[in-house]
Enzyme design. Structure first.
Site, mmCIF file in Angstrom:
data_model
loop_
_atom_site.group_PDB
_atom_site.id
_atom_site.type_symbol
_atom_site.label_atom_id
_atom_site.label_comp_id
_atom_site.label_asym_id
_atom_site.label_seq_id
_atom_site.Cartn_x
_atom_site.Cartn_y
_atom_site.Cartn_z
ATOM 1 C CG ASN A 160 0.020 14.680 -95.159
ATOM 2 O OD1 ASN A 160 0.577 14.690 -95.837
ATOM 3 N ND2 ASN A 160 0.461 13.810 -93.775
ATOM 4 C CD GLU A 161 -3.338 21.239 -93.119
ATOM 5 O OE1 GLU A 161 -4.146 21.046 -93.018
ATOM 6 O OE2 GLU A 161 -2.705 22.409 -92.771
ATOM 7 N N PRO A 162 -5.537 19.453 -96.466
ATOM 8 C CG PRO A 162 -7.389 20.318 -96.215
ATOM 9 C CD PRO A 162 -6.657 20.453 -95.901
#
Ligand code: F6R
Length: 633
Positions: A160-162
């Site tokens: 879950n990237e930025p």
């Protein structure tokens, strides 16, 4: 209700700091084992959420040990992994399927049917359904009891990237460039790293009944500080864990080093004002207020949480002068000591005038990144310098570089080896592991680069050693295991040289990294010399090559570089041709290793200037091992 402690005022999530990763994982493994056993006693199953990457490796080792030695059974455990790269088969050497088998599942008694990992090899049009099915299966199993997490330098949990929302669920995502750079070495080049992944969402993770986020090494320190102390934001998905009622951050001292409780202990309590802490707080105050050390006044101290210090050790002027002198005395153009000079306040001893110096570089390039200018000076001042490359660095050579060199050889008429290499490169494709022959070929590339680089620092070939430590030759990134043969090779080298000075790095690196493994080899080897007379007279200097410099108050030897030395340093680093565009950049800004290294050294010089000391072009800095916590000397 009791008043919140100073620490709690800053930390928004329960955080436990351990001296090192092995102590931390023992505690987590113990709690997991107890929970599994408790369920077993009730005849019920236990659902464990698992992560991959370097971070959980020591935890999995401990769980495997508990299985083998303490009879911990996983027969009632169902597992769900966080994520998988999209578009790769499970047999791919870097797939998380394979990773989990090698690290855990092949060594415990968890039934195959109870293992769940998102599929990376599904067709794109089927991903959505596969993700939904994954969510449904977690729910059908009663939800996750304990979820293990690592954290990426982007602040991701799972993948879950930025930008990932707090309610996101299992889905296909695009990987952040920094994440792909961090994986570049595993995949032998950034362009081989998948662009997409399937990951549980933040919401999926938040549904777990208990969460442990683990982090080791200094490279995680900034992101940990932000996740623990700053308000939750989408640009840092790990910060959403602050809203979980049963989530814990489990850290080693290096990854916790940026937390306010460690960095500015005077803000969270009433510390003992040791000279080191005084120096730390006074330099911090000076930089924070933008005032040189010698211009600080009592009021500055009083208004910035340091009234106790100034009352105890002030008035300000005396304290300022003391710290100014301490910092001043770290500066030396004579990293091997200045002969015929009073060395009372110098970082190194004057005698012996000609020292035997051993520089240990975990991979080729670590040395010059951190200390090219210092190396040049040591050579110029007549010291007997040996640079030992502990590992070949072959794993860091992208295939294109090997191709380039083999093509060159072929054209020059040296066809036997070149043709073999070219054939293998063509046949293996982007995703297979290198054969021993290809690894050796790649290591020759790095040897040549290292020689060319050191020549720029004035070192002749005869001063260079290639140890090719077995842990590296036999291993792969994130999965290295140090053995006795590594320690024996290091001991032989040290014993042969009996150095007056050793330069080494890796003491606070991520424990699975080549730098940390190399440091542990050194640490184990040096122990056997502790009663040798020569060792009593040996200074061990730590350098940092990983993009993070020492904090200014820690520096004990600051070697200034002239503008010409800075240019020469850039040239020395530039010789590592195969590494251009390879080193994970701190901020994914694509700057080259040499640019980053030089910028770092310029940054240190700016800080010295701001403190009111002389203004240099750049500074390389070092800390004595004896003063670092945990050092045996
Ligand atoms: C792995 C995962 C990632 C990693 C993170 C840290 O399943 O989901 O979030 O935990 O990228 O990686 P390492 O541990 O290699 O530093």
């Amino acid at each position: 209700m009791s008043e919140p402690s100073g620490q709690e005022l800053y930390e928004r999530i329960p955080t436990k700091v351990f001296e090192d990763a092995s102590l931390a994982v023992c505690e987590v493994a113990k709690e997991i084992a107890e929970a599994i056993r408790a369920r077993q006693a009730e005849g019920k199953s236990f659902v464990l959420g698992l992560a991959t990457g370097s971070t959980p490796v020591p935890l999995y080792r401990e769980l495997v040990r508990m299985h083998r030695e303490e009879g911990l059974s996983f027969a009632n455990v169902t597992s769900f992994n966080l994520d998988e790269y999209f578009g790769i088969e499970s047999r791919h050497p870097e797939s998380y399927h394979r990773f989990m088998r090698e690290q855990l599942f092949d060594h415990i008694d968890m039934p195959e049917a109870q293992i769940n990992i998102p599929q990376g090899a599904v067709a794109r049009e089927e991903v959505f359904e596969a993700c939904q099915a994954y969510e449904e299966k977690i729910e059908a199993c009663g939800g996750i009891d304990v979820q293990i997490l690592g954290i990426g330098r982007t602040g991701h949990i799972g993948f879950n990237e930025p930008g990932s929302g707090p309610h996101s669920r299992t889905r296909l995502v695009t990987l952040d460039r920094l994440t792909r750079l961090d994986a570049a070495r595993d995949f032998q080049g950034e362009h081989n790293v998948p662009r997409y992944a399937v990951t549980m969402g933040v919401g999926t993770i938040m549904d777990a009944r208990k969460v442990y986020l683990l982090a080791w090494g200094r490279s995680k320190a900034e992101v940990i500080k932000a996740a623990v102390e700053d308000a939750p934001v989408e640009s840092l998905p790990a910060s959403f864990l602050q809203a979980h009622s049963n989530a814990y951050f489990i850290l080693d001292t290096a990854s916790a080093s940026e937390l306010t409780r460690n960095k500015y202990p005077w803000l969270v309590g009433f510390p003992e004002w040791t000279p080191e802490l005084a120096r730390e707080s006074v330099t911090h105050l000076s930089l924070k207020l933008g005032k040189p050390l010698l211009k600080l006044v009592d009021k500055d101290y009083q208004e910035n949480g340091l009234s106790e210090l100034v009352t105890e050790q002030g008035p300000a002027y005396g304290l300022n002068i003391r710290v100014f002198n301490e910092v001043q005395h770290t500066i030396t153009g004579w990293p091997g000591g200045k002969p015929d000079a009073d060395d009372t306040y110098r970082p190194e001893r004057a005698l012996p005038a000609r020292k035997r110096v051993l520089v240990l570089s975990p991979e080729p390039q670590d040395d010059v990144l951190a200390m090219a200018a210092t190396l040049s000076r040591l050579v110029a001042h007549g010291h007997e310098v040996t640079v030992a490359y502990l590992t070949s660095g072959s794993l860091g050579v992208p295939d294109e570089e090997a191709n380039w060199a083999a093509d060159l050889m072929l054209e020059a008429g040296d066809s036997a080896i070149a043709s073999d290499v070219l054939r293998e490169l063509e046949e293996k494709g982007a995703f297979s592991e290198d054969s021993p022959r290809l690894r050796t070929f790649k290591s020759y590339l790095r040897r040549n680069e290292a020689r060319a680089s050191l020549e720029m620092c004035g070192l002749s070939k005869s001063c260079i050693r290639f140890l090719d430590l077995p842990f590296y030759e036999k291993g792969r990134y994130r999965r290295f295991e140090v053995g006795e043969e590594d320690v024996a090779a290091m001991s032989r080298l040290i014993d042969e040289i009996k150095p007056h000075q050793i330069f080494v790095t890796g003491e606070a690196a991520d424990p699975s990294s080549v730098q940390a493994k190399s440091f542990s080899v050194f640490e184990n080897a040096i122990r056997s010399f502790s009663s040798e007379p020569w060792y009593k007279d040996c200074y061990v200097w730590l350098y940092r090559s990983d993009g993070r410099e020492w904090d200014i108050h820690q520096v004990e030897m600051a070697v200034p570089c002239s503008p010409d030395e800075v240019k020469a340093k850039a040239q020395a680093i530039y010789q590592h041709r195969s590494q251009r565009s390879q080193l994970p950049s701190m901020n994914a800004d694509q700057s080259e290793a040499w640019e980053q290294a030089v910028e770092r050294n310029r940054g240190t010089a700016v800080l010295y200037d701001k403190l009111g000391l002389a203004e240099y072009e750049a500074i390389e800095c070092f800390v004595r091992w004896s003063t670092v916590k945990g050092a045996s000397k």
